[in-house]
Write an enzyme that holds these catalytic residues in place. Sequence first.
Site, PDB file in Angstrom:
ATOM      1  N   GLU A   1      -2.932  11.368   1.817  1.00 24.07           N
ATOM      2  CA  GLU A   1      -2.236  10.082   1.720  1.00 24.07           C
ATOM      3  C   GLU A   1      -3.158   9.079   1.031  1.00 24.07           C
ATOM      4  O   GLU A   1      -4.326   8.949   1.389  1.00 24.07           O
ATOM      5  CB  GLU A   1      -1.874   9.562   3.119  1.00 24.07           C
ATOM      6  CG  GLU A   1      -1.212   8.182   3.096  1.00 24.07           C
ATOM      7  CD  GLU A   1      -0.762   7.701   4.482  1.00 24.07           C
ATOM      8  OE1 GLU A   1      -1.023   8.383   5.493  1.00 24.07           O
ATOM      9  OE2 GLU A   1      -0.132   6.618   4.520  1.00 24.07           O
TER      10      GLU A   1
ATOM     11  N   GLU B   1       0.251  11.790  13.186  1.00 22.25           N
ATOM     12  CA  GLU B   1      -0.723  10.839  12.624  1.00 22.25           C
ATOM     13  C   GLU B   1      -1.831  10.542  13.633  1.00 22.25           C
ATOM     14  O   GLU B   1      -1.591  10.504  14.844  1.00 22.25           O
ATOM     15  CB  GLU B   1      -0.055   9.488  12.327  1.00 22.25           C
ATOM     16  CG  GLU B   1       1.048   9.486  11.315  1.00 22.25           C
ATOM     17  CD  GLU B   1       1.392   8.038  10.892  1.00 22.25           C
ATOM     18  OE1 GLU B   1       2.291   7.427  11.487  1.00 22.25           O
ATOM     19  OE2 GLU B   1       0.737   7.555   9.959  1.00 22.25           O
TER      20      GLU B   1
ATOM     21  N   ASP C   1       7.583   6.718   8.026  1.00 21.33           N
ATOM     22  CA  ASP C   1       6.220   6.490   8.524  1.00 21.33           C
ATOM     23  C   ASP C   1       6.271   5.791   9.878  1.00 21.33           C
ATOM     24  O   ASP C   1       7.229   5.080  10.182  1.00 21.33           O
ATOM     25  CB  ASP C   1       5.494   5.598   7.505  1.00 21.33           C
ATOM     26  CG  ASP C   1       3.987   5.703   7.596  1.00 21.33           C
ATOM     27  OD1 ASP C   1       3.464   6.449   8.447  1.00 21.33           O
ATOM     28  OD2 ASP C   1       3.320   5.007   6.797  1.00 21.33           O
TER      29      ASP C   1
ATOM     30  N   ASN D   1       2.307   5.067   0.113  1.00 24.13           N
ATOM     31  CA  ASN D   1       3.056   4.093   0.909  1.00 24.13           C
ATOM     32  C   ASN D   1       3.788   3.104   0.011  1.00 24.13           C
ATOM     33  O   ASN D   1       3.217   2.543  -0.918  1.00 24.13           O
ATOM     34  CB  ASN D   1       2.100   3.305   1.815  1.00 24.13           C
ATOM     35  CG  ASN D   1       1.509   4.170   2.907  1.00 24.13           C
ATOM     36  OD1 ASN D   1       2.159   4.469   3.902  1.00 24.13           O
ATOM     37  ND2 ASN D   1       0.268   4.595   2.708  1.00 24.13           N
TER      38      ASN D   1
ATOM     39  N   GLU E   1       6.361   7.046   1.293  1.00 21.63           N
ATOM     40  CA  GLU E   1       6.511   6.739   2.720  1.00 21.63           C
ATOM     41  C   GLU E   1       7.018   5.320   2.921  1.00 21.63           C
ATOM     42  O   GLU E   1       6.546   4.402   2.256  1.00 21.63           O
ATOM     43  CB  GLU E   1       5.145   6.789   3.429  1.00 21.63           C
ATOM     44  CG  GLU E   1       4.409   8.079   3.277  1.00 21.63           C
ATOM     45  CD  GLU E   1       3.185   8.159   4.194  1.00 21.63           C
ATOM     46  OE1 GLU E   1       2.839   7.159   4.870  1.00 21.63           O
ATOM     47  OE2 GLU E   1       2.583   9.241   4.222  1.00 21.63           O
TER      48      GLU E   1
END
Length: 290
Positions: free
Chosen positions: A59, A236, A179, A117, A149
Site C-alpha cells: 500500500e 490491517e 478501507d 488510497n 481504497e
Amino acid sequence: SQIKQLMESLFSLSHRQASSLQPHSFHVDELQHAIKDKQMCLYLQPKVSLSTEEFVGAEFLIRWNHPDFGTLSPYYFIDLIEHSDLVHDFSIFVVNEAFEFIEQHFELLQDLAFNINLSVKNLEDLQLPERLADLANSYNVPPSMIVFEVTESLLIENLTQSLDVLLRLRLKGFSLAIDDFGTGYSSIKQLSQIPFCELKLDRCFIHDCAIDSDKQAIIEATVALAQKLNLKVVAEGIEQQQDLAFLNNYKIDYGQGYLFALPLEKVQFLKTLEQQSDYDQRKSRGRLRG
Ligand code: C2E
Ligand code: MG
Ligand code: MG
Ligand code: MG
C-alpha cells in the site's frame, strides 16, 4: 506577496515547534506548496499472504518531508487536504508518483498488486475514472495491478454520488477496496452494490483479537460476509504474534502490519523485495528448506 510569505514563515518559526504540531497546524497554501515542491513522497507498506507470509503487494502511504519538522505522517495534514479542493490535485499527484514508481521498477514489481488510497471527495469528480485510466496507460501500468481504497465511514455517507464513479473505475479495470471496514455502518445491500474486490478489516479489531471475544465475533462475522460477497479480506495493523496465530483460524487472505513490515521508503522497499525474491528462488531450487 513576498512580504506575506516572509511573514508567514516567521510566524511558523516562532509559533510552531515539532513537539506541538496538531492535525490542523498547517495552512492549505502550505500544503499546496509542499505538493508542488515535491516535499511529499510515498512510502510503501508490504501486504503479505497470511498462509505463506510472502509479499503479494504493498500500500502506498503519503509522507511529508517538512523542511523544519522532518518526516510527518498524514495524521498532521490529511484531514485538511481531504476537506479542501486541494484533494483533487493531491490524489492526482499521489497516483502519478505511484505509477511512475511502478513503471520504473516494472520488472521486479509486475507480479504484485498496489493499493492506493483515494479520498471520498475524489469520487465527486466525474472525470476521475477517465483520468486515472489515461494515467495508467501513459505509464504502461496495467489497471489490474492497482487497487483503489476508500474508507468505509466516509463512503457510506455519500454513497449515491460515489457509486457511479466507483463503477466506472471498475470498468476501467482497476480493483477497489473498502478501507477501515467496521468503522462505518454500511449495510449488506450497500456493500453488494459496489463492485469491491477487497475488504480491509480495521486495525482496531485486530489488536488483541487473540484475547478479546468481542473482536473475535466481529472478525468471524465479517469474514463470513466477505465470503458471501466474494471479497478478499485484509487484516490491517497486525502487530502481535498471538493475534496472527488467532487470525490464521479464519479464511483471511492477506495481512498488513508492523509484525511483517513498517511502511518503507521506496529504496528500502525494493531492497526488501529483492531479498525475498532471492530467497524464494533459492528455496524453489531446493537449496533452502522451511
Ligand atoms: P489507512 O489507509 O488505513 O492506512 C493504514 C495506516 O495504518 C497507515 O498509517 C499505516 O502506517 C498504519 N499501520 C500499518 N500497520 C500498522 C500496525 O501494525 N500498527 C499500527 N498502529 N499502525 C499500522 P499512515 O501511513 O499514518 O496513514 C494514515 C491514514 O492516512 C491512512 O490510513 C489513509 O487513510 C490516509 N492516507 C495515507 N496515505 C494517503 C494517500 O496517499 N491518499 C489519501 N487520500 N489518504 C492517505
Ligand atoms: Mg488504506
Ligand atoms: Mg484509509
Ligand atoms: Mg485502513
